[in-house]
Design a protein around this motif. Structure first.
Motif, mmCIF file in Angstrom:
data_model
loop_
_atom_site.group_PDB
_atom_site.id
_atom_site.type_symbol
_atom_site.label_atom_id
_atom_site.label_comp_id
_atom_site.label_asym_id
_atom_site.label_seq_id
_atom_site.Cartn_x
_atom_site.Cartn_y
_atom_site.Cartn_z
ATOM 1 N N HIS A 1 0.864 -1.188 0.000
ATOM 2 C CA HIS A 1 0.000 0.000 0.000
ATOM 3 C C HIS A 1 0.903 1.241 0.000
ATOM 4 C CE1 HIS A 1 -3.480 -2.541 0.700
ATOM 5 N NE2 HIS A 1 -2.849 -3.083 1.724
ATOM 6 N N TYR A 2 0.856 1.999 -1.065
ATOM 7 C CA TYR A 2 1.745 3.144 -1.308
ATOM 8 C C TYR A 2 0.977 4.441 -1.105
ATOM 9 C CZ TYR A 2 4.470 6.387 -4.350
ATOM 10 O OH TYR A 2 5.176 7.447 -4.883
ATOM 11 N N VAL B 1 4.337 6.476 -10.713
ATOM 12 C CA VAL B 1 4.690 5.774 -11.946
ATOM 13 C C VAL B 1 6.159 5.358 -11.911
ATOM 14 C CG1 VAL B 1 4.978 6.023 -14.446
ATOM 15 C CG2 VAL B 1 2.895 6.861 -13.338
ATOM 16 N N ALA B 2 7.015 6.240 -11.409
ATOM 17 C CA ALA B 2 8.437 5.907 -11.318
ATOM 18 C C ALA B 2 8.658 4.731 -10.369
ATOM 19 C CB ALA B 2 9.223 7.126 -10.837
ATOM 20 N N PHE B 3 7.923 4.722 -9.242
ATOM 21 C CA PHE B 3 8.042 3.611 -8.294
ATOM 22 C C PHE B 3 7.558 2.309 -8.928
ATOM 23 C CE2 PHE B 3 5.877 1.113 -4.866
ATOM 24 C CZ PHE B 3 7.026 0.673 -4.229
ATOM 25 N N TRP B 4 6.437 2.366 -9.644
ATOM 26 C CA TRP B 4 5.903 1.173 -10.294
ATOM 27 C C TRP B 4 6.907 0.605 -11.303
ATOM 28 C CZ3 TRP B 4 3.130 -2.903 -10.404
ATOM 29 C CH2 TRP B 4 2.754 -3.511 -11.596
ATOM 30 N N ARG B 5 7.561 1.486 -12.037
ATOM 31 C CA ARG B 5 8.565 1.026 -13.003
ATOM 32 C C ARG B 5 9.751 0.389 -12.294
ATOM 33 N NH1 ARG B 5 8.091 6.345 -16.937
ATOM 34 N NH2 ARG B 5 6.312 5.590 -18.174
ATOM 35 N N GLU B 6 10.119 0.921 -11.134
ATOM 36 C CA GLU B 6 11.196 0.315 -10.340
ATOM 37 C C GLU B 6 10.791 -1.078 -9.868
ATOM 38 O OE1 GLU B 6 14.190 1.292 -9.622
ATOM 39 O OE2 GLU B 6 14.319 3.473 -9.593
ATOM 40 N N VAL B 7 9.526 -1.226 -9.461
ATOM 41 C CA VAL B 7 9.033 -2.539 -9.035
ATOM 42 C C VAL B 7 9.068 -3.515 -10.204
ATOM 43 C CG1 VAL B 7 7.010 -3.811 -8.196
ATOM 44 C CG2 VAL B 7 7.606 -1.600 -7.187
ATOM 45 N N THR C 1 -1.870 20.549 -0.605
ATOM 46 C CA THR C 1 -1.184 19.254 -0.590
ATOM 47 C C THR C 1 -1.723 18.376 -1.701
ATOM 48 O OG1 THR C 1 -0.910 19.380 1.813
ATOM 49 C CG2 THR C 1 -0.657 17.219 0.794
ATOM 50 N N ASP C 2 -0.814 17.762 -2.417
ATOM 51 C CA ASP C 2 -1.184 16.754 -3.425
ATOM 52 C C ASP C 2 -0.864 15.374 -2.873
ATOM 53 O OD1 ASP C 2 -1.920 18.712 -5.235
ATOM 54 O OD2 ASP C 2 0.082 18.802 -6.144
ATOM 55 N N TRP C 3 -1.632 14.376 -3.299
ATOM 56 C CA TRP C 3 -1.404 13.014 -2.813
ATOM 57 C C TRP C 3 -1.662 12.011 -3.919
ATOM 58 C CZ3 TRP C 3 -5.637 9.935 -3.342
ATOM 59 C CH2 TRP C 3 -6.890 10.561 -3.410
ATOM 60 N N CYS C 4 -1.088 10.839 -3.746
ATOM 61 C CA CYS C 4 -1.327 9.725 -4.662
ATOM 62 C C CYS C 4 -1.217 8.432 -3.872
ATOM 63 C CB CYS C 4 -0.303 9.736 -5.795
ATOM 64 S SG CYS C 4 -0.629 8.487 -7.066
ATOM 65 N N THR C 5 -2.146 7.517 -4.080
ATOM 66 C CA THR C 5 -2.121 6.215 -3.410
ATOM 67 C C THR C 5 -2.210 5.110 -4.449
ATOM 68 O OG1 THR C 5 -4.520 6.087 -3.122
ATOM 69 C CG2 THR C 5 -3.261 7.162 -1.366
ATOM 70 N N ALA C 6 -1.725 3.949 -4.069
ATOM 71 C CA ALA C 6 -1.799 2.792 -4.957
ATOM 72 C C ALA C 6 -1.684 1.529 -4.115
ATOM 73 C CB ALA C 6 -0.695 2.816 -6.001
ATOM 74 N N THR C 7 -2.235 0.447 -4.643
ATOM 75 C CA THR C 7 -2.043 -0.878 -4.070
ATOM 76 C C THR C 7 -1.429 -1.766 -5.142
ATOM 77 O OG1 THR C 7 -3.902 -0.681 -2.534
ATOM 78 C CG2 THR C 7 -3.144 -2.902 -3.064
ATOM 79 N N ILE C 8 -0.330 -2.383 -4.785
ATOM 80 C CA ILE C 8 0.396 -3.260 -5.689
ATOM 81 C C ILE C 8 0.403 -4.657 -5.081
ATOM 82 C CG2 ILE C 8 2.648 -3.796 -6.708
ATOM 83 C CD1 ILE C 8 3.197 -0.761 -6.716
ATOM 84 N N ASP D 1 11.634 -5.032 2.451
ATOM 85 C CA ASP D 1 12.767 -4.137 2.671
ATOM 86 C C ASP D 1 13.272 -3.566 1.348
ATOM 87 O OD1 ASP D 1 12.694 -4.532 5.406
ATOM 88 O OD2 ASP D 1 14.229 -6.095 5.395
ATOM 89 N N ASP D 2 13.340 -4.406 0.323
ATOM 90 C CA ASP D 2 13.791 -3.943 -0.988
ATOM 91 C C ASP D 2 12.849 -2.884 -1.555
ATOM 92 O OD1 ASP D 2 15.904 -5.727 -0.874
ATOM 93 O OD2 ASP D 2 14.889 -7.266 -2.061
ATOM 94 N N LEU D 3 11.555 -3.111 -1.424
ATOM 95 C CA LEU D 3 10.578 -2.175 -1.981
ATOM 96 C C LEU D 3 10.524 -0.880 -1.187
ATOM 97 C CD1 LEU D 3 7.675 -4.631 -2.875
ATOM 98 C CD2 LEU D 3 9.516 -3.787 -4.320
ATOM 99 N N ARG D 4 10.735 -0.973 0.097
ATOM 100 C CA ARG D 4 10.768 0.231 0.931
ATOM 101 C C ARG D 4 11.907 1.150 0.489
ATOM 102 N NH1 ARG D 4 10.773 -2.265 5.301
ATOM 103 N NH2 ARG D 4 8.547 -2.221 5.802
ATOM 104 N N ALA D 5 13.020 0.552 0.128
ATOM 105 C CA ALA D 5 14.162 1.341 -0.332
ATOM 106 C C ALA D 5 13.878 2.013 -1.675
ATOM 107 C CB ALA D 5 15.399 0.448 -0.441
ATOM 108 N N LEU D 6 13.025 1.394 -2.495
ATOM 109 C CA LEU D 6 12.694 1.968 -3.794
ATOM 110 C C LEU D 6 11.647 3.076 -3.713
ATOM 111 C CD1 LEU D 6 12.397 -1.307 -5.950
ATOM 112 C CD2 LEU D 6 14.344 0.255 -5.829
ATOM 113 N N ALA D 7 10.923 3.161 -2.602
ATOM 114 C CA ALA D 7 9.773 4.060 -2.502
ATOM 115 C C ALA D 7 10.151 5.506 -2.237
ATOM 116 C CB ALA D 7 8.829 3.564 -1.415
ATOM 117 N N GLY D 8 11.388 5.772 -1.873
ATOM 118 C CA GLY D 8 11.810 7.143 -1.638
ATOM 119 C C GLY D 8 11.060 7.787 -0.495
#
Length: 348
Positions: free
Chosen positions: A163-164, A185-191, A224-231, A246-253
């Motif tokens: 949950h992002y 979108v950048a996070f999704w591409r990293e995933v 404030t702008d926001w964006c949510t996603a579920t992967i 842990d790997d995905l947390r590091a990619l989430a910035g």
């Protein structure tokens, strides 16, 4: 017996039982099992439980009675029974009840059977399976999921839900700061890239790490702008959900990520007495048996590692119809599965 079996499943399909709302279906099943003279109750997790037999090894028949949303009119049409849950997975649990009844009436039941219609399998919680995991120590277990009457499932992939959420100060669209949806979108591409790196050289879906983008939403209030996603990620063997998190947390910035429903993949050997009993029974009823490894996740992932006993998943129905608006079960296949499982129970 066939009329009784069809009536049971049809009546069960008429009872809505979304995850977390299974009380009416559980009460119906307990009443039906008690009517057979079995010890039957609703346990603390809301599971419908029936206990049969007093001697021999304990066999747990663990199905689930919750469904995903989407009402499908219950009807018999062209030899098929339609309704939400017909395949996933009220049909398999009704098979459990009727097969146990058939084996008992034929005097072939040489084991103790615990039938568990579990709650919240379709939710990330798997509440019912987690509850019974600590309360039984079976010699054998069958999970109620569609495999087709002449096939047996030995394994399921693992799962992790991500949950992002990203919040940031509003900025002009012509400015240098990426918009919140662009960061997603950048996070999704990293995933995707992370999964592709793992999947290199792996051709079987069961061996691949598979991502899916399930939900996306964005907005703002001028400040404030926001964006949510579920992967969702389907995990192959060898991937630990905590390490992947842990790997995905590091990619989430700068985004906040929360993880849910993490469980590793699980696969049972094909050389167990339980698997062999299914092979013999399927052949005895004219089928050509086969083993399956599913790319989804089931309660086998919850109880399999804890019980460490011979375990398979079995039930009538085509799993490609799971969660679809056309969900239905072929009635003749339902009857065949009952006979196969009754024979298996007589062998254990």
């Amino acid at each position: 017996m066939e009329h009784e079996s069809l009536a049971l499943l049809e009546a069960l399909l008429h009872i809505p039982s979304l995850s977390g709302q299974e009380a009416e279906a559980a009460a119906f099943l307990v009443d039906r099992m008690a009517g057979y003279g079995w010890e039957a109750t609703v346990d603390a997790a809301g599971n419908a439980v029936g206990l049969v037999g007093h001697e021999g090894p304990l066999v747990v028949l663990l199905g689930h009675i919750d469904t995903v949303p989407g009402a499908i009119p219950v009807r018999v049409e062209a030899g098929c029974l339609y309704g939400r849950g017909a395949v996933d997975a009220k049909g398999p649990f009704a098979t459990f009840i009727q097969a146990t009844r058939r084996a008992e009436l034929a005097g072939r039941l040489r084991c103790r059977v615990a039938l568990v219609g579990a709650t919240e399998e379709e939710a990330a919680s798997s509440k019912g399976a987690h509850y019974v995991r600590e309360r039984y120590a079976p010699a054998y277990c069958v999970i109620g999921e569609p495999s087709g009457w002449n096939r047996v499932t030995l394994g399921y992939k693992g799962r992790l839900l991500v949950h992002y959420r990203l919040e940031q100060a509003s900025a002009h669209s012509a400015g240098e700061l990426p918009a919140a949806p662009e960061s997603l979108v950048a996070f999704w591409r990293e995933v995707e890239a992370h999964c592709a790196a793992h999947n290199a050289g792996r051709e079987r879906l069961f061996d691949q790490l598979i991502p899916s983008l399930r939900q996306v939403a964005s907005g703002g209030d001028g400040l404030t702008d926001w964006c949510t996603a579920t992967i969702g990620l389907r995990l192959p063997e060898g991937i630990d959900p905590a390490c992947l998190a842990d790997d995905l947390r590091a990619l989430a910035g700068a985004a906040h990520v929360r993880f849910e429903g993490g469980c590793p993949a699980f696969r049972s050997p094909r050389t167990t007495p339980l698997a062999s009993a299914f092979l013999r029974s399927i052949r005895a009823h004219g089928g050509q048996p086969a083993f399956l490894h599913k790319t989804g996740t089931a309660d086998m992932n919850v109880v399999g590692p804890a019980w460490n006993c011979p375990i398979v998943a079995y039930g009538p129905g085509d799993s490609r119809l799971d969660h679809t608006p056309n969900e239905h079960i072929v009635i003749s296949e339902y009857f065949q599965a009952i006979e196969v499982l009754a024979e298996v129970l007589g062998q254990l």
